[in-house]
Write a protein that holds these residues in place. Structure first.
Motif, PDB file in Angstrom:
ATOM      1  N   ARG A  71      57.946  59.786  57.620  1.00 42.78           N
ATOM      2  CA  ARG A  71      57.864  59.573  56.180  1.00 42.78           C
ATOM      3  C   ARG A  71      57.840  58.070  55.866  1.00 42.78           C
ATOM      4  N   ASP A  72      57.014  57.706  54.889  1.00 41.33           N
ATOM      5  CA  ASP A  72      56.937  56.327  54.405  1.00 41.33           C
ATOM      6  C   ASP A  72      58.056  56.114  53.396  1.00 41.33           C
ATOM      7  N   VAL A  73      58.970  55.185  53.701  1.00 37.84           N
ATOM      8  CA  VAL A  73      60.151  55.010  52.849  1.00 37.84           C
ATOM      9  C   VAL A  73      59.843  54.287  51.544  1.00 37.84           C
ATOM     10  N   ARG A  74      58.625  53.765  51.383  1.00 44.63           N
ATOM     11  CA  ARG A  74      58.278  53.126  50.108  1.00 44.63           C
ATOM     12  C   ARG A  74      58.205  54.132  48.975  1.00 44.63           C
ATOM     13  N   PHE A  75      57.778  55.347  49.294  1.00 47.14           N
ATOM     14  CA  PHE A  75      57.508  56.340  48.258  1.00 47.14           C
ATOM     15  C   PHE A  75      58.646  57.362  48.245  1.00 47.14           C
TER      16      PHE A  75
ATOM     17  N   GLU B 220      66.508  61.619  47.083  1.00 51.88           N
ATOM     18  CA  GLU B 220      66.735  61.597  48.521  1.00 51.88           C
ATOM     19  C   GLU B 220      65.531  62.128  49.295  1.00 51.88           C
ATOM     20  N   LYS B 221      64.433  62.338  48.606  1.00 50.28           N
ATOM     21  CA  LYS B 221      63.241  62.873  49.251  1.00 50.28           C
ATOM     22  C   LYS B 221      62.233  61.755  49.526  1.00 50.28           C
ATOM     23  N   LEU B 222      61.527  61.902  50.633  1.00 49.22           N
ATOM     24  CA  LEU B 222      60.430  61.008  50.998  1.00 49.22           C
ATOM     25  C   LEU B 222      59.181  61.873  51.110  1.00 49.22           C
ATOM     26  N   PRO B 223      58.429  62.024  50.011  1.00 50.89           N
ATOM     27  CA  PRO B 223      57.375  63.035  49.976  1.00 50.89           C
ATOM     28  C   PRO B 223      56.050  62.649  50.630  1.00 50.89           C
ATOM     29  N   PHE B 224      55.899  61.390  51.087  1.00 49.11           N
ATOM     30  CA  PHE B 224      54.619  61.004  51.683  1.00 49.11           C
ATOM     31  C   PHE B 224      54.787  60.761  53.178  1.00 49.11           C
ATOM     32  N   GLY B 225      53.977  61.469  53.962  1.00 48.11           N
ATOM     33  CA  GLY B 225      54.073  61.280  55.399  1.00 48.11           C
ATOM     34  C   GLY B 225      53.213  62.252  56.167  1.00 48.11           C
ATOM     35  N   ILE B 226      53.583  62.472  57.408  1.00 54.65           N
ATOM     36  CA  ILE B 226      52.827  63.346  58.298  1.00 54.65           C
ATOM     37  C   ILE B 226      53.794  64.225  59.081  1.00 54.65           C
ATOM     38  N   ASP B 227      53.444  65.505  59.222  1.00 50.60           N
ATOM     39  CA  ASP B 227      54.182  66.455  60.049  1.00 50.60           C
ATOM     40  C   ASP B 227      53.307  66.807  61.243  1.00 50.60           C
ATOM     41  N   ILE B 228      53.877  66.736  62.442  1.00 48.12           N
ATOM     42  CA  ILE B 228      53.127  67.036  63.660  1.00 48.12           C
ATOM     43  C   ILE B 228      53.854  68.134  64.422  1.00 48.12           C
ATOM     44  N   THR B 229      53.125  69.137  64.850  1.00 49.21           N
ATOM     45  CA  THR B 229      53.707  70.208  65.660  1.00 49.21           C
ATOM     46  C   THR B 229      53.246  70.063  67.105  1.00 49.21           C
ATOM     47  N   LEU B 230      54.147  70.391  68.024  1.00 46.68           N
ATOM     48  CA  LEU B 230      53.860  70.334  69.447  1.00 46.68           C
ATOM     49  C   LEU B 230      54.314  71.635  70.104  1.00 46.68           C
TER      50      LEU B 230
ATOM     51  N   GLU C  98      54.884  65.808  40.092  1.00 53.46           N
ATOM     52  CA  GLU C  98      56.192  65.312  40.461  1.00 53.46           C
ATOM     53  C   GLU C  98      56.135  63.843  40.886  1.00 53.46           C
ATOM     54  N   PRO C  99      57.183  63.069  40.577  1.00 54.06           N
ATOM     55  CA  PRO C  99      57.217  61.668  41.040  1.00 54.06           C
ATOM     56  C   PRO C  99      57.477  61.641  42.549  1.00 54.06           C
ATOM     57  N   PRO C 100      57.185  60.501  43.195  1.00 52.76           N
ATOM     58  CA  PRO C 100      56.658  59.264  42.631  1.00 52.76           C
ATOM     59  C   PRO C 100      55.155  59.340  42.387  1.00 52.76           C
TER      60      PRO C 100
END
Length: 322
Positions: free
Chosen positions: A281-285, A289-299, A318-320
């Motif tokens: 998760r990118d902590v800028r956005f 307590e949520k960080l809604p922008f990022g990537i989920d990877i499954t292995l 929803e923000p941001p």
């Protein structure tokens, strides 16, 4: 900035072009329309790269605000667009004027994008670094409101173009300068709180006296908000695990695209049925307590990447709003 703001500022920049041009041009409506077209198209041209989204969000994240906002394209967009505008508005004798105002529109676009937290690769090809002034939100209600009011004052004949538009852009740049000063003052507030150890940065909010902040230490990101001089620490994110599953995803295309864009990343890893799930998760956005922008990877259990999901993990309203 957002598309609506770029569009509105393109219109008001057209008003400035009309106000500063030879008064005789006002008697030639095709030339006036051409000037407005030049500033509107120029103010939005760098975002024409959004078409790459048809190749997927990964390509969009990797390329948006990249080459289209670069040093060569500051001139490249006007060179490409001016002949078309001259043809459409029968303004071959005014090509230089159209070129200059298209250039002004492109430069204004990149200038405003630079001051967002999202950032821009404006120094390519000299550097591929994402540059961000962390001074203006994606949508700034003060700037938008100023330009909307000025446009309405002109349209309804309350003020002439020669008065309202030069005054408008003076106020706009004074306001941006004011936000730059406030940004530096608020950053000093954060640095005084946490000392010189670590790295601190601000995330601009809609109003100039309200800011988010993140302070990075060796192991954590401390996030909070500032209102005036009141600093409130709100949450702490661990930087995250560094295990075999995390190492296994680092070479995947989606992760490389995300890490090329994100500057400070929170990582978590969990065991799931038949494998693992790594979340970055990118902590800028941040919202609460949520960080809604990022990537989920499954292995799978053999640490082979089986899929990924890149983008916003929130509803559109929803923000941001970044």
């Amino acid at each position: 900035m957002d598309t609506a703001s770029h569009l509105l500022l393109g219109v008001t920049l057209g008003g400035l072009a009309m106000a500063l041009s030879d008064p005789a041009i006002g008697n030639h409506s095709p030339i006036v329309y051409g000037l407005f077209a030049a500033t509107i198209v120029g103010s939005n041209a760098p975002d024409f790269d959004s078409v790459i989204r048809i190749r997927g969000y990964e390509s969009y994240l990797l390329h948006h605000r990249g080459f289209s906002h670069s040093l060569p394209m500051l001139v490249g967009w006007p060179v490409l667009l001016t002949p078309l505008l001259s043809y459409l508005f029968h303004a071959w004798d005014y090509m230089l004027l159209l070129f200059l105002w298209t250039l002004a529109g492109v430069m204004l676009h990149v200038f405003l994008d630079f001051f967002n937290a999202y950032g821009v690769q404006c120094f390519r090809p000299l550097s591929r670094k994402w540059c961000h002034g962390d001074t203006l939100p994606i949508f700034d209600p003060v700037i938008f409101g100023l330009h909307l009011v000025a446009l309405l004052l002109w349209l309804f004949g309350v003020m002439t173009a020669q008065v309202v538009f030069p005054l408008l852009f003076v106020l706009t740049f004074l306001f941006i300068g004011y936000r730059i000063v406030i940004h530096r003052l608020m950053l000093h507030v954060v640095q005084r709180r946490y000392g010189v150890e670590g790295y601190s940065f601000l995330v601009p909010q809609w109003l100039p006296h309200k800011w988010g902040y993140v302070h990075e230490t060796d192991q954590t990101y401390i996030a909070g908000s500032i209102r005036g001089t009141l600093l409130v620490e709100e949450t702490i994110f661990q930087k995250g695990e560094q295990n075999d599953a995390v190492q296994a995803v680092m070479g995947s295309d989606g992760v490389r695209s995300f890490l090329a864009f994100a500057h400070r990343v929170h990582i978590s890893c969990q065991k799931i049925q038949n494998g693992y799930k790594v979340e970055m998760r990118d902590v800028r956005f941040r919202h609460g307590e949520k960080l809604p922008f990022g990537i989920d990877i499954t292995l799978d259990d053999h640490l082979q990447v089986t899929g990924n999901s890149l983008g916003w993990k929130k509803k559109l309203w929803e923000p941001p709003f970044s």
